[in-house]
Enzyme design. Structure first.
Site, PDB file in Angstrom:
ATOM      1  N   CYS A  91     -30.640 -21.445 101.380  1.00 39.89           N
ATOM      2  CA  CYS A  91     -30.984 -22.453 102.074  1.00 39.89           C
ATOM      3  C   CYS A  91     -32.024 -22.298 103.219  1.00 39.89           C
ATOM      4  O   CYS A  91     -31.847 -21.289 104.039  1.00 39.89           O
ATOM      5  CB  CYS A  91     -29.552 -22.811 102.714  1.00 39.89           C
ATOM      6  N   CYS A 203     -37.152 -26.672 100.295  1.00 38.56           N
ATOM      7  CA  CYS A 203     -35.520 -26.955 100.469  1.00 38.56           C
ATOM      8  C   CYS A 203     -34.918 -26.772  98.972  1.00 38.56           C
ATOM      9  O   CYS A 203     -35.619 -27.340  98.045  1.00 38.56           O
ATOM     10  CB  CYS A 203     -35.342 -28.315 100.822  1.00 38.56           C
TER      11      CYS A 203
HETATM   12  N1  DGL Z   1     -30.664 -26.552 100.888  1.00 40.01           N
HETATM   13  C1  DGL Z   1     -30.786 -26.588 102.027  1.00 40.01           C
HETATM   14  C2  DGL Z   1     -32.148 -25.958 102.261  1.00 40.01           C
HETATM   15  O1  DGL Z   1     -33.104 -25.251 101.501  1.00 40.01           O
HETATM   16  C3  DGL Z   1     -30.568 -27.699 103.240  1.00 40.01           C
HETATM   17  C4  DGL Z   1     -30.339 -29.066 102.657  1.00 40.01           C
HETATM   18  C5  DGL Z   1     -29.390 -29.479 104.036  1.00 40.01           C
HETATM   19  O2  DGL Z   1     -28.190 -29.401 104.089  1.00 40.01           O
HETATM   20  O3  DGL Z   1     -30.122 -30.545 104.626  1.00 40.01           O
HETATM   21  O4  DGL Z   1     -32.746 -26.194 103.433  1.00 40.01           O
END
Ligand code: DGL
Length: 277
Positions: A91, A203
């Site tokens: 993430c 993301c």
């Molecule tokens: N999957 C996450 C990222 O790579 C975050 C998504 C979220 O919860 O806003 O930033």
């Protein structure tokens, strides 16, 4: 990939003679990190994995830094309680907020993620075109991101575009269709795409939309993400720590805050999709 438990994690570190089997933890706010896990399953198929989603608090990208910090620390502590021996923070948002603190707290190998701005700028240099980085609002507002861009973007060719709604679509398992295409058209409308050479998916939730984007973007624009690089880094760290790549049984377990079995089913569906990307 072998069978998984339904959110209930049994004993993870099992001893087999003198050998301790290791399990690699993957963490994300929700379904996005499964795209990174899918890459790990391709590259390191024999390892055993525990995937944890912070279902109770997704999305992170529109929350405050303090909230996310707290959520990440609590979730990772829960994972550690289950016996992980290495951690991938799959993430970008969680990494930008908590990676330093996690590394201070735990001695296990920890791999984080950041938008692939550096490779994108390098790949793009010769073309004279711009780079568009798509990520969550929180990632794009963090000092870590500013520092990264100012380090690698001497020519000022990087633009940023927050796309928080994409996380919501993804969490509803809405990966394609008219609504998604309209959303992308609306978001990209202010940009003269002929001036861009690369779009960075910063993301992990956004990776599911690579094919939709491919259809909508001019062919000359490359779509870049950090998943393969993250798994290469994981493999290198395992080697550094003397952990054999083949040591394991390819078992994947799922876990989520709140323990909702319906969300565990969702994770399986999303992982099945992620492995086809
Ligand atoms: N999957 C996450 C990222 O790579 C975050 C998504 C979220 O919860 O806003 O930033």
């Amino acid at each position: 990939m072998k069978g998984s438990t339904d959110g209930q994690i049994a004993v993870i570190n099992t001893t087999d003679g003198n050998r301790v089997q290791m399990r690699i933890g993957f963490f994300d706010s929700g379904l996005g990190g499964l795209t990174v896990l899918a890459e790990a399953l391709r590259r390191l198929p024999a390892k055993d994995y525990l995937y944890m989603a912070d279902t109770l608090h997704v999305s992170y990208g529109t929350r405050t830094k303090d909230e996310v910090r707290q959520f990440v620390l609590e979730a990772v502590e829960t994972m550690v309680g289950q016996g992980i021996d290495a951690l991938v923070v799959a993430c970008n948002t969680a990494t930008s907020i908590a990676i330093n603190e996690l590394r201070e707290i735990y001695s296990m190998p920890i791999v984080g993620m950041e938008p692939a701005v550096k490779p994108a700028v390098e790949m793009n240099r010769a073309t004279g075109k711009r780079v568009l980085v798509c990520a969550t609002p929180l990632t794009l507002s963090m000092p870590k991101y500013y520092a990264l861009v100012s380090r690698v973007d001497g020519d000022g060719i990087v633009d940023s575009l927050p796309m928080p709604e994409l996380v919501e679509f993804c969490e509803r398992l809405e990966f394609d269709g008219e609504r998604i295409e309209d959303y992308f058209r609306r978001k990209l409308e202010p940009f003269d795409l002929d001036r861009y050479g690369i779009i960075v998916l910063g993301c992990t939730h956004f990776i599911y939309y690579r094919d939709v984007l491919r259809r909508l973007l001019p062919e000359s624009i490359r779509i870049v993400d950090g998943n393969a690089g993250t798994v290469r880094r994981l493999a290198a760290l395992l080697t550094y720590y003397g952990i054999p790549e083949q040591d394991g049984s390819g078992d994947v377990r799922f876990m989520c805050t709140g323990g909702d079995p319906a969300y565990i089913r969702k994770m399986r569906i999303a992982l099945d999709r992620a492995v086809t990307l």
